[in-house]
Design an enzyme around this catalytic site. Structure first.
Site, PDB file in Angstrom:
ATOM      1  N   GLY A 264      29.360 -41.453  -6.152  1.00 58.06           N
ATOM      2  CA  GLY A 264      30.240 -40.444  -5.644  1.00 58.06           C
ATOM      3  C   GLY A 264      29.321 -39.582  -4.514  1.00 58.06           C
TER       4      GLY A 264
ATOM      5  NE  ARG B  68      32.407 -44.387  -7.146  1.00 58.90           N
ATOM      6  CZ  ARG B  68      31.664 -43.590  -7.723  1.00 58.90           C
ATOM      7  NH1 ARG B  68      30.643 -43.904  -8.343  1.00 58.90           N
ATOM      8  NH2 ARG B  68      32.266 -42.096  -7.734  1.00 58.90           N
TER       9      ARG B  68
ATOM     10  CG  ASP C  39      25.536 -43.967 -14.321  1.00 63.12           C
ATOM     11  OD1 ASP C  39      26.305 -43.415 -13.373  1.00 63.12           O
ATOM     12  OD2 ASP C  39      25.988 -44.249 -15.211  1.00 63.12           O
TER      13      ASP C  39
ATOM     14  CB  THR D 243      26.277 -37.241 -10.020  1.00 66.09           C
ATOM     15  OG1 THR D 243      27.408 -37.180 -10.703  1.00 66.09           O
ATOM     16  CG2 THR D 243      25.039 -37.262 -10.904  1.00 66.09           C
TER      17      THR D 243
ATOM     18  CG  ASP E 145      30.113 -36.821 -13.074  1.00 68.04           C
ATOM     19  OD1 ASP E 145      30.836 -36.174 -12.371  1.00 68.04           O
ATOM     20  OD2 ASP E 145      30.158 -38.290 -12.901  1.00 68.04           O
TER      21      ASP E 145
ATOM     22  CG  ASP F 106      26.525 -38.243 -15.685  1.00 64.78           C
ATOM     23  OD1 ASP F 106      25.766 -38.105 -14.569  1.00 64.78           O
ATOM     24  OD2 ASP F 106      27.297 -39.177 -15.730  1.00 64.78           O
TER      25      ASP F 106
ATOM     26  NE  ARG G 196      31.348 -41.940 -13.307  1.00 65.10           N
ATOM     27  CZ  ARG G 196      32.010 -42.916 -12.576  1.00 65.10           C
ATOM     28  NH1 ARG G 196      32.677 -43.769 -12.991  1.00 65.10           N
ATOM     29  NH2 ARG G 196      31.805 -42.586 -11.180  1.00 65.10           N
TER      30      ARG G 196
HETATM   31  O1  F6P Z   1      30.594 -39.306 -10.558  1.00 64.73           O
HETATM   32  C1  F6P Z   1      31.166 -38.484  -9.957  1.00 64.73           C
HETATM   33  C2  F6P Z   1      32.586 -38.641  -9.861  1.00 64.73           C
HETATM   34  O2  F6P Z   1      33.170 -37.691  -9.075  1.00 64.73           O
HETATM   35  C3  F6P Z   1      33.269 -38.685 -11.329  1.00 64.73           C
HETATM   36  O3  F6P Z   1      33.190 -37.351 -11.966  1.00 64.73           O
HETATM   37  C4  F6P Z   1      34.567 -39.159 -11.277  1.00 64.73           C
HETATM   38  O4  F6P Z   1      34.949 -39.625 -12.486  1.00 64.73           O
HETATM   39  C5  F6P Z   1      34.211 -40.326 -10.390  1.00 64.73           C
HETATM   40  O5  F6P Z   1      33.079 -40.047  -9.760  1.00 64.73           O
HETATM   41  C6  F6P Z   1      35.359 -40.468  -9.367  1.00 64.73           C
HETATM   42  O6  F6P Z   1      35.091 -41.592  -8.525  1.00 64.73           O
HETATM   43  P1  F6P Z   1      35.632 -42.235  -7.253  1.00 64.73           P
HETATM   44  O7  F6P Z   1      35.826 -41.005  -6.156  1.00 64.73           O
HETATM   45  O8  F6P Z   1      35.098 -43.297  -6.879  1.00 64.73           O
HETATM   46  O9  F6P Z   1      37.322 -42.358  -7.744  1.00 64.73           O
END
Ligand code: F6P
Length: 319
Positions: A11, A72, A103, A126, A128, A130, A172
């Site tokens: 992300g 991803r 991660d 990120t 997050d 995390d 997340r």
């Molecule tokens: O890891 C960053 C994040 O924005 C999380 O907070 C969220 O759950 C996820 O990515 C959403 O991912 P995507 O944009 O691929 O749906």
């Protein structure tokens, strides 16, 4: 070491561009040639490299998103994908890599090191926050400020109408965003994955606040009770409380990075290149108590970074 590459993966997060800029300029400072990989690990598999130098990284420090694009990549999670990537790196004469991401990015980076002994250092990118091994991740500060700005606006209408608002934020499986945002916006209740969400307490707070009074509830998307929509349904079914739901969604990932994110991203970019030059690999470069810390990739996702206890206390005392 003569040639390195930098990529952004997973992300996107505000500050990734500042990080790329720092990697490129530090590389040049130490006489290295620096390449950018377009599209994260997917681009690595396809060998999508571009030459980066000072002019290409001018005027990007304030830009959200990532000029290198991101992905991803499922393919890179397979040994075959990593083999293809290594071949492309070797063909281009690239000897080491800086990977900015979360991660998932570090799992891929660790596998690349294990299987091919390709030098790779990570920077935490990120929203997050995390990752174990750094107090803050690149993008987190911008994301929480974006949330606060949006929630302050929701508060205005919630106040005018005397409504209960349930606002879902990202994160997340981690409640860092929810916790900081909840405290900074004076939320009446914060639900995060790390603690058990007690809806009886939430109900009490709505009552104490007074019927038809504004109530702001912040829900981290990974909460064990479910998302904001599910919490809203539960409030209706169990307590006959009506509420409005707002999902802040991807606005949290965009926008110009805050000063804190720009500085963090710049520092970690510089340190990542220095780490590679000093022979470090298979580690994330983070900042703990303002000191640079190298954490083995595996620990960044296997060890859980705890929520700051004082925030939980604050959120309980300050309702
Ligand atoms: O890891 C960053 C994040 O924005 C999380 O907070 C969220 O759950 C996820 O990515 C959403 O991912 P995507 O944009 O691929 O749906």
């Amino acid at each position: 070491m003569k040639r390195i590459a930098v990529l952004t993966s997973g992300g996107d997060a505000p500050g990734m561009n500042a990080n790329v800029r720092a990697v490129v300029r530090t590389g040049r400072h130490f006489g290295l040639e620096v390449f950018g990989v377009i599209g994260g690990y997917a681009g690595l598999i396809e060998g999508k490299f571009i030459t980066l130098d000072t002019p290409q990284t001018a005027n990007i420090i304030a830009k959200g998103g990532t000029i290198l694009k991101t992905s991803r990549s499922k393919e890179f999670m397979q040994p075959g994908g990593r083999m293809a990537a290594i071949n492309k790196l070797k063909n281009a004469g690239i000897e080491a890599l800086v990977a900015c991401g979360g991660d998932g990015t570090f799992r891929g980076a660790h596998a690349l090191w294990l299987e091919h002994k390709f030098p790779i250092v990570g920077t935490p990118g990120t929203i997050d926050n995390d990752l174990f091994g750094t107090d803050y991740t690149i993008g987190y500060d911008t994301a929480i400020n974006t949330c606060a700005e949006a929630i302050d606006k929701i508060r205005d209408t919630a106040e005018s109408h005397g409504r209960v608002f349930i606002i879902e934020v990202m994160g997340r499986h981690a409640g860092f965003i929810a916790m900081d945002v909840g405290v900074s916006c004076g939320a009446e209740f914060i639900a995060v994955p790390e603690t058990v969400t007690n809806t009886d307490i939430l109900y009490q707070r709505i009552l104490e606040n007074g019927k038809n009074k504004r109530t702001i509830v912040i829900v981290g998307e990974g909460d064990e009770l479910g998302d904001a929509q599910q919490l809203s349904l539960l409030l209706k079914e169990k307590y006959d409380i009506s509420s409005h739901v707002t999902i802040l969604g991807h606005i949290q990932r965009g926008g110009s990075p805050t000063v804190r994110d720009r500085v963090l991203a710049s520092r970690l970019g510089v340190e990542a290149v220095k780490a590679l030059l000093n022979g470090k690999t298979d580690v994330m470069v983070g900042e703990i108590n303002h000191q640079i810390v190298y954490t083995p990739f595996e620990e960044t996702w296997m060890r859980r970074k705890p929520l700051r206890e004082y925030l939980i206390e604050l959120s309980d005392i300050l309702v």
